[in-house]
Motif scaffolding. Structure first.
Motif, PDB file in Angstrom:
ATOM      1  N   GLY A 352      -7.530  14.953  53.189  1.00  0.00           N
ATOM      2  CA  GLY A 352      -8.221  16.231  53.135  1.00  0.00           C
ATOM      3  C   GLY A 352      -9.652  16.094  52.651  1.00  0.00           C
ATOM      4  N   SER A 353     -10.483  17.073  52.984  1.00  0.00           N
ATOM      5  CA  SER A 353     -11.893  17.021  52.598  1.00  0.00           C
ATOM      6  C   SER A 353     -12.063  17.115  51.089  1.00  0.00           C
ATOM      7  N   VAL A 354     -11.208  17.917  50.415  1.00  0.00           N
ATOM      8  CA  VAL A 354     -11.318  18.048  48.959  1.00  0.00           C
ATOM      9  C   VAL A 354     -10.965  16.724  48.279  1.00  0.00           C
ATOM     10  N   GLY A 355      -9.928  16.059  48.784  1.00  0.00           N
ATOM     11  CA  GLY A 355      -9.549  14.767  48.219  1.00  0.00           C
ATOM     12  C   GLY A 355     -10.646  13.739  48.384  1.00  0.00           C
ATOM     13  N   ARG A 356     -11.266  13.717  49.562  1.00  0.00           N
ATOM     14  CA  ARG A 356     -12.362  12.767  49.796  1.00  0.00           C
ATOM     15  C   ARG A 356     -13.556  13.079  48.894  1.00  0.00           C
ATOM     16  N   LEU A 357     -13.837  14.385  48.728  1.00  0.00           N
ATOM     17  CA  LEU A 357     -14.956  14.773  47.874  1.00  0.00           C
ATOM     18  C   LEU A 357     -14.700  14.373  46.430  1.00  0.00           C
ATOM     19  N   ARG A 358     -13.470  14.580  45.968  1.00  0.00           N
ATOM     20  CA  ARG A 358     -13.196  14.231  44.570  1.00  0.00           C
ATOM     21  C   ARG A 358     -13.280  12.731  44.353  1.00  0.00           C
ATOM     22  N   ARG A 359     -12.789  11.944  45.301  1.00  0.00           N
ATOM     23  CA  ARG A 359     -12.888  10.493  45.174  1.00  0.00           C
ATOM     24  C   ARG A 359     -14.347  10.056  45.148  1.00  0.00           C
ATOM     25  N   ARG A 360     -15.177  10.701  45.982  1.00  0.00           N
ATOM     26  CA  ARG A 360     -16.589  10.366  45.994  1.00  0.00           C
ATOM     27  C   ARG A 360     -17.237  10.726  44.656  1.00  0.00           C
ATOM     28  N   LEU A 361     -16.906  11.884  44.094  1.00  0.00           N
ATOM     29  CA  LEU A 361     -17.473  12.281  42.804  1.00  0.00           C
ATOM     30  C   LEU A 361     -17.061  11.312  41.700  1.00  0.00           C
ATOM     31  N   ALA A 362     -15.805  10.857  41.746  1.00  0.00           N
ATOM     32  CA  ALA A 362     -15.337   9.895  40.739  1.00  0.00           C
ATOM     33  C   ALA A 362     -16.083   8.569  40.889  1.00  0.00           C
ATOM     34  N   GLN A 363     -16.319   8.148  42.136  1.00  0.00           N
ATOM     35  CA  GLN A 363     -17.056   6.903  42.378  1.00  0.00           C
ATOM     36  C   GLN A 363     -18.493   7.019  41.890  1.00  0.00           C
ATOM     37  N   ILE A 364     -19.102   8.166  42.134  1.00  0.00           N
ATOM     38  CA  ILE A 364     -20.465   8.395  41.653  1.00  0.00           C
ATOM     39  C   ILE A 364     -20.497   8.357  40.130  1.00  0.00           C
ATOM     40  N   ALA A 365     -19.513   9.002  39.504  1.00  0.00           N
ATOM     41  CA  ALA A 365     -19.500   9.123  38.039  1.00  0.00           C
ATOM     42  C   ALA A 365     -19.421   7.777  37.345  1.00  0.00           C
ATOM     43  N   VAL A 366     -18.699   6.821  37.929  1.00  0.00           N
ATOM     44  CA  VAL A 366     -18.541   5.527  37.271  1.00  0.00           C
ATOM     45  C   VAL A 366     -19.593   4.516  37.719  1.00  0.00           C
ATOM     46  N   SER A 367     -20.363   4.855  38.753  1.00  0.00           N
ATOM     47  CA  SER A 367     -21.339   3.905  39.284  1.00  0.00           C
ATOM     48  C   SER A 367     -22.724   4.073  38.688  1.00  0.00           C
ATOM     49  N   ASP A 368     -23.064   5.306  38.310  1.00  0.00           N
ATOM     50  CA  ASP A 368     -24.389   5.566  37.739  1.00  0.00           C
ATOM     51  C   ASP A 368     -24.285   6.833  36.896  1.00  0.00           C
ATOM     52  N   ARG A 369     -24.492   6.680  35.586  1.00  0.00           N
ATOM     53  CA  ARG A 369     -24.303   7.820  34.675  1.00  0.00           C
ATOM     54  C   ARG A 369     -25.540   8.710  34.565  1.00  0.00           C
ATOM     55  N   ARG A 370     -26.645   8.352  35.177  1.00  0.00           N
ATOM     56  CA  ARG A 370     -27.871   9.145  35.087  1.00  0.00           C
ATOM     57  C   ARG A 370     -27.764  10.386  35.981  1.00  0.00           C
ATOM     58  N   LEU A 371     -28.310  11.487  35.504  1.00  0.00           N
ATOM     59  CA  LEU A 371     -28.147  12.767  36.184  1.00  0.00           C
ATOM     60  C   LEU A 371     -28.799  12.782  37.562  1.00  0.00           C
TER      61      LEU A 371
END
Length: 392
Positions: A352-371
């Motif tokens: 689903g699109s929501v699942g893909r979006l959440r996985r992407r947000l989690a990947q972003i969160a752990v890859s670069d903590r800068r806003l």
């Protein structure tokens, strides 16, 4: 005859920094990690946590003890909001907790003991089926878990192992041989190199991978600050390892990652797109299989994904399980509510699109903590799906 129940283990937990690891804890950690083949990963060894701690100040290690005996270890990144993630994320194909088979309690209980509000991991290893709340005992064939591809020849020689794989996938290996002969005929001799990465060669490999990330619409882990710091820290350590394929003296493909002892976990697998017609990634693995014992490796972990080529080389599978648990604290309850909301929106549906979006947000969160970089990556994630047509 009267059956006497076994005595209950009185378990305690404490949270320490990497600088507080002493020989007692390190020895216990390695002993626990040797308890099952599922734990036989460089990522689950203390060396990885120690390397990551040199560039990340949020590394913590939960130690679970019964008296003087250490029965469990859980290394994490502890963020200000109280959510703990696997140490080394996003390079966390496998994560803890690493437990003794004698320890019989669920993940939520372990979090309570360590004072951790919440923990989420995409690939926890669970050989004893102890993470009750989030990964009920899987079937024997591992169908409830995520299957990772592992090369583990064991007592077989490299030649015997390669011959067994050839027999199992004769048509595919015939094609690999044809591509190798064509490359040698049209370009030049193949050469496999391995060892501590040369910085110039590694940057070349990173450039290949960076181009691949941009083309696929995935988070570019080469350019993301926190992810890159981990890559650089591993490369500079005694455990950075690079396997590279050269044709006529030119780098065409490579695997870079973490090696601890005889176990290798490559993260960055990339090739020169100018040589794509020769399938340079497969040629690298073919040569690696021939020379694996010479390299001193017993486990070569190709992780999950890309079943269309990895399955031809691997003889073992390592299951892992997505886990999420919270303690009963206020912070823990807040993370639980957020998790439930995401599930209601459909985040637990992989396609689903929501699942893909959440996985992407989690990947972003752990890859670069800068806003600002995180915001930029989030916008690109939306564009990649709505405008560019990316689906991953």
């Amino acid at each position: 005859m009267l059956q006497v129940p076994p005595p209950q283990i009185k378990l305690s937990g404490r949270l320490i920094r990497a600088s507080e690891l002493d020989e007692t804890i390190l020895s216990a950690w390695r002993r626990l990690a040797s308890g099952d083949d599922a734990y036989d990963s460089a990522l689950l060894q203390p060396e990885f946590t120690q390397i990551v701690a040199t560039v990340r100040k949020d590394v913590r290690i939960a130690v679970f003890e019964a008296g003087d005996e250490i029965l469990g270890i859980l290394p994490v990144h502890l963020r200000p909001g109280g959510l703990a993630r696997p140490v080394g994320a996003p390079f966390d194909d496998y994560s803890g907790p690493i437990l003794s088979p004698r320890l019989d309690c669920d993940l939520a209980t372990l979090l309570e003991l360590a004072g951790l509000p919440a923990y989420q991991a995409p690939g926890a290893v669970d050989p004893w089926h102890r993470l009750h709340e989030v990964s009920p005992a899987p079937e024997a064939d591992g169908e409830d878990g995520i299957e990772h591809h592992v090369i583990r020849p064991g007592s077989l020689s490299c030649a015997d192992y390669l011959e067994r794989q050839r027999a199992a996938y004769a048509k595919r290996f015939k094609n690999f041989r044809r591509l190798q002969n064509r490359a040698e005929r049209e370009i030049g001799t193949l050469e496999l190199r391995w060892g501590k990465p040369d910085p110039v060669v590694l940057e070349r490999l990173f450039a290949f991978k960076s181009r691949q990330f941009r083309a696929s619409g995935l988070v570019n882990l080469i350019e993301a600050r926190d992810a890159r710091q981990i890559l650089d820290a591993v490369a500079a350590s005694d455990h950075g390892f690079l396997v590279s394929m050269w044709i006529a003296g030119k780098l065409v493909s490579g695997h870079f990652g973490l090696r601890v002892g005889s176990s290798f976990q490559p993260w960055i697998a990339a090739f020169d797109p100018d040589y794509a017609d020769y399938s340079p990634g497969n040629l690298l693995i073919m040569q690696m299989l021939i020379q694996m014992k010479e390299m001193g490796l017993e486990t070569y972990d190709l992780a999950q994904g890309h079943d269309h080529y990895k399955k031809y080389f691997c003889n073992a599978a390592r299951p892992s399980y997505p886990v999420f648990a919270t303690a009963s604290s206020a912070k823990g309850r807040r993370h639980r509510r957020s998790h439930v909301l995401w599930k209601k929106l459909g985040a637990d549906r992989d396609d689903g699109s929501v699942g893909r979006l959440r996985r992407r947000l989690a990947q972003i969160a752990v890859s670069d903590r800068r806003l600002i970089p995180r915001t930029r990556q989030f916008i690109y994630a939306i564009l990649a799906r709505t405008v560019l047509g990316k689906t991953r």
